[in-house]
Design an enzyme around this catalytic site. Structure first.
Site, mmCIF file in Angstrom:
data_model
loop_
_atom_site.group_PDB
_atom_site.id
_atom_site.type_symbol
_atom_site.label_atom_id
_atom_site.label_comp_id
_atom_site.label_asym_id
_atom_site.label_seq_id
_atom_site.Cartn_x
_atom_site.Cartn_y
_atom_site.Cartn_z
ATOM 1 N N HIS A 7 48.997 36.950 55.783
ATOM 2 C CA HIS A 7 48.392 37.577 54.603
ATOM 3 C C HIS A 7 49.406 38.276 53.699
ATOM 4 O O HIS A 7 49.026 39.062 52.854
ATOM 5 C CB HIS A 7 47.344 38.615 55.034
ATOM 6 N N GLU A 62 37.571 27.936 49.417
ATOM 7 C CA GLU A 62 38.589 27.938 48.361
ATOM 8 C C GLU A 62 38.688 26.609 47.627
ATOM 9 O O GLU A 62 38.876 26.571 46.413
ATOM 10 C CB GLU A 62 39.957 28.331 48.925
#
Lengths: 321, 323
Positions: free
Chosen positions: B129, B60
């Protein structure tokens, strides 16, 4: 190289040295604030590498960036003005010592979060590949940056995408005050390139000619499509990490030993020994460099502060889009 | 007007902008061969090719960092971060680099970057998540944060974001991709930084955005049956925050409820409520009420998860309480 080019390298190194010595004085006088990371001792690294870059090659570095800025062609005036936080500084007084930049010189900044500019360097190179520009991105960073995750992500991506990047690790032996052997599982930093299947080399960073030759070869190979390469430059910082570093982590004997290899002294002797320049010519070059720095100090001190309304300028390109 | 899903609207915006401007490209995890984990970029790889639809490693920081670099040299990257929970891994590049360069280097650097990401709970993905931490990203000057709640807004705002010269953090909601709505035909943009009244009413103002717009509109429908007319103001952009329609509405209804999916503490509701108190205190007939997520990490168990997330009934109740 012709004689003028040889002398120009010498001139650049002396300008960097003198500019930083003056900056240290101005810091003590309270005219420069924040952090001030001096490059003294490491001048041959960026001087050698940037001397063989082409104008289209991009340069990006960490926060020890004064030398890199000068080598990229940012004037001593604009660097000194930035250190003093003046509106005439290369970052308009908003960046300071750690955030010098001049996009017009293809110098994409000093970056102060360790390792964070490595992925950005990969992106600069990606931009060039995408737009079919034949340019190399030169990304410089310290030994400390090789221990942070950004290093892995950026080097891996650069190889996966075969990006034209020259990764340059300036190994000055300490990440702040922590010795390389105490921070890195593999103290031979160049070996880290092997994990990415990347061609690597190591060079003596106190010798500007050696640095220049290795960098020239690697840049040429990258231009010819080799993909990214990795260069470890072994060097040493003569001053503390920043101002006010008590330097408990090293002995003065160690510092003195490295100072015998002062890159300016080494190059001075080289120019004399090779018969490239006379002592008089070198002294004249030193005087010219000192004059440029003094002029830069006068310019910076006489320059205006940023205007109060500049506080709000450049948060966004446009509030409405 | 065509009635399409949120997914189709976002996909259309990306496709049209890539057709319009060769400098626009996509990079992220599984955006190419896979077609996007939420299927937003299905078909893109075959049409635009691997150079413009770039699959990345699971990195990322490198995704956002490299996108910043490419943006600096004139491209218009759309970097996809698979979920907003993973954006924490790239936080440094989002807030320390993308949001700072234009200012910190005195205006000489421009970062025309869009980071697309997916926020929100409700899919039984567990605590790591399922977060809705949108407010965190809206904290930083230099970043623009957009979070649409309708397909039309999503399309128009994403197109505006791609054409914008500033870095834009574009938040989609994980459970809104199937939401349908009217979307104008042809090329259109919606300016970033404009809140919008999505439903008019005289009794109470609800201020909301993203998924909670849908929840709030459903609550408003229920309340109509009781004769309560709710006005719903959709922020659409969290930074820069446009309070004008909010304040105008509160001055009319004299009551406000703020509905957000994220946690209440230090959240969007806290910011909006403070601004209402600062700028419209004298118009209020009741304290501002906030509806938000229960302050726990979201559990996996479906019943518990739904208990933690704001529901239509919670909004209905909050409106009754300010009346």
């Amino acid at each position: 190289m012709d004689k003028k080019e040889y002398l120009d390298l010498y001139y650049q190194m002396v300008v960097i040295r003198r500019l930083e010595e003056r900056a240290a004085e101005l810091y003590q006088q309270g005219k420069i604030g924040g952090f001030l990371h001096l490059y003294i001792g490491q001048e041959a690294v960026s001087t050698g590498i940037i001397s063989v870059r082409r104008p289209e090659d991009r340069v990006i570095t960490a926060y020890r960036d004064h030398g890199v800025a000068i080598n990229c062609g940012v004037s001593a005036k604009e660097v000194m003005a930035e250190l003093l936080g003046k509106a005439t500084g290369c970052s308009k007084g908003k960046g300071g010592s750690m955030h010098l930049a001049d996009v017009s010189k293809n110098f994409w900044g000093g970056h102060a979060i360790v390792g964070a500019h490595l992925p950005i360097a990969a992106g600069l190179a990606l931009g060039d590949v995408y737009q079919n520009q034949k340019a190399v991105t030169i990304c410089m960073f310290g030994d400390g940056a090789t221990n942070i995750g950004f290093f892995h992500e950026a080097l891996n991506l650069s190889k996966v995408w075969n990006l034209p990047v020259l990764w340059v690790c300036e190994n000055n032996k300490y990440g702040m005050g922590t010795a390389v052997e105490r921070a890195s599982a593999v103290p031979e930093i160049a070996l880290k390139a092997d994990a990415y299947g990347m061609k690597r080399d190591q060079v003596d960073g106190m010798d500007v000619i050696k640095v220049r030759e290795v960098a020239a070869r690697m840049l040429e190979e990258i231009r010819s499509g080799s993909g990214p390469q990795f260069l470890e430059v072994v060097t040493y910082r003569f001053r503390g990490h920043s101002m006010g570093d008590p330097e408990r982590y090293r002995t003065s004997d160690e510092v003195r030993k490295w100072q015998q290899d002062d890159p300016i002294g080494v190059y001075h002797n080289y120019l004399l020994a090779q018969g490239i320049a006379t002592e008089d010519e070198l002294q004249k070059t030193i005087r010219e460099a000192e004059e440029e720095v003094e002029e830069a100090v006068r310019f910076a001190e006489a320059s205006p502060e940023p205007a109060p309304e500049d506080l709000y300028k450049h948060v966004y390109v446009s509030e409405t889009c | 007007m065509a009635r399409i899903t949120m997914r189709e609207a976002i996909s259309q915006a990306l496709w049209e902008e890539m057709e319009r401007d060769p400098k626009v490209f996509i990079m992220g995890e599984e955006v190419g061969v896979w077609g996007g984990t939420y299927a937003v970029t299905r078909g893109f790889y075959d049409h635009f090719g691997p150079d413009r639809v770039r699959d990345t490693p699971i990195s990322e920081a490198a995704i956002v960092g490299a996108a910043i670099g490419a943006a600096l040299v004139g491209l218009r990257p759309v970097a996809e971060i698979m979920t907003i929970n993973f954006a924490f891994v790239a936080m440094d590049h989002i807030v320390n680099e993308a949001a700072k360069f234009h200012y910190m280097f005195g205006g000489q650097m421009v970062v025309p970057l869009v980071i697309r990401t997916v926020s929100g709970g409700g899919r039984q993905l567990g605590a790591t998540h399922s977060q809705t931490p949108d407010a965190i990203f809206a904290h930083f000057p230099g970043l623009k944060v957009v979070a649409p709640g309708t397909p039309a807004d999503a399309k128009g705002l994403l197109k505006a974001a791609i054409r914008c010269d500033d870095p834009v953090f574009f938040i989609e909601h994980a459970t809104l991709y199937q939401l349908r709505g009217e979307v104008p035909e042809g090329d259109f943009t919606i300016p970033i930084g404009q809140s919008k009244v999505q439903r008019e009413g005289r009794d109470v103002t609800i201020v909301t955005y993203s998924k909670m717009l849908d929840t709030s509109l459903k609550a408003a429908e229920e309340l109509t049956r009781e004769g309560i007319e709710v006005e719903v103001v959709d922020l659409r952009t969290l930074r820069p925050l446009d309070m004008k329609p909010v304040l105008e509405s509160v001055k009319k209804t004299n009551r406000a409820v703020i509905v957000e999916e994220g946690w209440k503490s230090y959240g969007v509701g806290a910011e909006v409520a403070a601004r209402i108190y600062e700028e419209a205190f004298d118009f209020l007939d009741a304290p501002v009420k906030r509806v938000a997520q229960v302050e726990v990490p979201l559990p996996y168990n479906r019943t518990l998860e739904q208990m933690a997330l704001p529901q239509v009934k919670d909004v209905v109740q909050a409106v009754r309480e300010v009346l």
